[in-house]
Design a protein around this motif. Structure first.
Motif, short mmCIF file in Angstrom:
data_model
loop_
_atom_site.label_atom_id
_atom_site.label_comp_id
_atom_site.label_asym_id
_atom_site.label_seq_id
_atom_site.Cartn_x
_atom_site.Cartn_y
_atom_site.Cartn_z
N VAL A 288 0.81 -1.10 0.15
CA VAL A 288 0.20 -0.15 -0.20
C VAL A 288 0.95 1.14 0.14
O VAL A 288 2.09 1.61 0.77
N LEU A 289 0.85 2.22 -0.86
CA LEU A 289 1.37 3.26 -1.26
C LEU A 289 0.72 4.35 -0.57
O LEU A 289 -1.20 4.85 -0.18
N LEU A 290 0.45 4.08 1.10
CA LEU A 290 -0.42 5.18 1.95
C LEU A 290 -0.10 7.09 2.01
O LEU A 290 1.43 6.90 2.67
N GLU A 291 -0.73 7.66 1.74
CA GLU A 291 -0.96 8.93 1.37
C GLU A 291 0.13 9.16 3.57
O GLU A 291 -0.13 8.72 4.09
N GLU A 292 0.47 10.04 3.20
CA GLU A 292 1.27 10.80 4.78
C GLU A 292 0.04 11.40 5.59
O GLU A 292 0.38 10.99 7.17
N THR A 293 -0.15 12.13 4.96
CA THR A 293 -1.11 12.30 6.13
C THR A 293 -2.46 11.78 6.14
O THR A 293 -3.51 12.16 7.31
N LYS A 294 -2.57 9.56 5.61
CA LYS A 294 -3.21 9.03 6.55
C LYS A 294 -2.24 8.43 7.40
O LYS A 294 -3.03 7.04 7.69
N LEU A 295 -0.66 8.84 7.08
CA LEU A 295 -0.55 7.29 8.26
C LEU A 295 -0.63 7.66 9.84
O LEU A 295 -0.09 6.93 10.48
N GLU A 296 -0.77 8.52 10.34
CA GLU A 296 -0.58 8.55 12.28
C GLU A 296 -2.43 7.58 12.26
O GLU A 296 -2.81 7.78 12.14
N GLY A 297 -1.62 6.56 13.15
CA GLY A 297 -2.39 5.66 13.85
C GLY A 297 -2.13 4.53 13.59
O GLY A 297 -2.34 4.16 13.82
N VAL A 298 -1.64 4.57 12.60
CA VAL A 298 -0.75 3.21 11.61
C VAL A 298 -0.04 2.63 11.89
O VAL A 298 0.90 3.23 12.03
N LYS A 299 0.13 1.32 12.84
CA LYS A 299 1.29 0.24 13.64
C LYS A 299 1.23 -0.26 13.07
O LYS A 299 0.03 -1.23 12.53
N VAL A 300 2.46 -1.10 13.05
CA VAL A 300 2.75 -1.87 12.66
C VAL A 300 2.11 -3.68 13.77
O VAL A 300 1.78 -3.19 14.79
N GLY A 301 0.79 -4.27 12.90
CA GLY A 301 0.42 -5.30 13.99
C GLY A 301 -1.46 -4.64 13.55
O GLY A 301 -1.93 -5.68 13.94
N ASN A 302 -1.51 -3.75 13.68
CA ASN A 302 -2.39 -3.06 13.28
C ASN A 302 -3.72 -4.32 12.06
O ASN A 302 -2.76 -4.59 11.15
#
Length: 378
Positions: A288-302
């Motif tokens: 997934v090429l995730l926008e930097e604005t959507k990165l908050e709260g995304v962690k390994v294991g989610n």
């Protein structure tokens, strides 16, 4: 009726507004709980181009086609192995011939070694016996010489007495005859000693000859050692050819699916030339090429939920396995030049890797696109 119609219309507007607000709240809440992106691609960690190891030749069998499933160790292609079989057969005959020659040499060595040992023992004993006889004859000669000296003195004394008439001629003749007998015995013993010395010399020569025969046995042993070395070398060569013969069958390195077939039956391939590209069955993941604005709260294991465009009715579940430390643009072939200080600000995309843990894996294909929703942790 006109007032009643207005009231109904107002109610409908209010209901629509409420529905819109509920939908908007849910939409906003969903966007707050999930990072959503449609920059989704199915990838694989194991995509191997496989070919024949160490062998080349004409392909006579291709057992798999594109999209076919393969199992680890399964034969998936074969090249003509006739030449390799003929080489193995030729080596087997050569080994058999050398083994027969070696056996003949071993038999010859055993026979020559026995004869040499026997001859050496016999001639050595003969020399010992002859030396003992020689010592005996020398002692006998010494004894005769001692007796001869006494007999010579007696002959001289009796001859003087005979001349004076003090003894009879018969007595003198007896003394003289005894002297002559001793002289003949001495000559006979000396002759025997000379003959015995000749025999001893011949026996010594025989011993030397028996010893030289040992060098022949060493030569035979050297030939046997050489044959052993050749046989060992040929056996190793044969084993290597037998391995190459096995390599004429191409086997799958792991469980997977054929992504690409590069050749056809009848093609001549070289060692290492790709024949198939195989994807490992359990190696699929979602990038997934995730926008930097959507990165908050995304962690390994989610947790993540993926829908692919090819299967809109199917949902795959996964977990975030890794989040790259650099944006995708950082590794672009033509990176942005910001040295002039003028550029258009764009939302950067961070590569996120999602491991698929639930769903029909047989449907996955590298390159498929779709949409992902990743749970956020606040």
């Amino acid at each position: 009726m006109n007032g009643k119609g207005k009231k109904i219309g107002l109610i409908i507007v209010v209901v629509l507004i409420l529905v819109f607000l509920i939908y908007a709240v849910r939409w906003i809440n969903h966007r707050m709980k999930y990072a959503i992106s449609d920059a989704v691609f199915v990838e694989s960690e194991y995509l191997s181009n496989i070919g024949f190891y160490r062998v080349s030749g004409k392909i006579i069998q291709l057992y798999k086609k594109e999209s076919d499933q393969v199992k680890a160790g399964e034969v998936i292609a074969k090249i003509d192995d006739t030449d390799y079989k003929l080489q193995v057969q030729a080596l087997e005959k050569e080994i058999e011939s050398l083994t027969y020659q070696k056996k003949q040499l071993e038999n010859q060595l055993e026979r020559v070694a026995k004869e040499t040992d026997i001859n050496e023992s016999i001639t050595a004993l003969t020399v010992q016996e002859l030396n003992k006889k020689l010592e005996s004859l020398k002692a006998q000669k010494d004894q005769i010489e001692a007796q001869l000296k006494l007999a010579q003195k007696d002959e001289e004394r009796y001859r003087n007495l005979l001349e004076k008439g003090l003894v009879s001629k018969r007595k003198y003749e007896e003394v003289k005859t005894n002297l002559e007998v001793l002289e003949k015995q001495k000559l006979a013993v000396e002759k025997n000693i000379a003959e015995l010395k000749i025999s001893i010399e011949k026996s010594k020569k025989a011993v030397e000859y028996a010893q030289t025969q040992k060098s022949i046995t060493q030569e035979i042993q050297d030939q046997i050692n050489s044959a052993n070395s050749q046989i060992e070398s040929l056996i190793k060569k044969k084993q290597d050819l037998e391995n190459q013969l096995k390599y004429t069958e191409l086997t799958a390195p792991f469980n997977g699916v054929v992504a690409k077939k590069f050749v056809s039956i009848g093609d001549v391939v070289k060692a290492g030339q790709p024949v198939y590209a195989i994807l490992k069955s359990d190696s699929f993941y979602v990038k997934v090429l995730l926008e930097e604005t959507k990165l908050e709260g995304v962690k390994v294991g989610n947790k993540a939920y993926i829908k692919l465009d090819a299967y809109p009715d199917k949902t795959f579940e996964g977990v975030v396995e890794s989040i790259d430390v650099a944006s995708a643009a950082k590794f672009a072939l033509v990176p942005r030049d910001i040295s002039a200080g003028e550029f258009t600000k764009l939302a950067q995309r961070i590569p996120v890797k999602i491991k698929i843990i639930k769903g029909d894996m047989s449907l996955l294909r590298v390159g498929l696109g779709g949409k992902v929703e990743i749970e956020k942790i606040r």
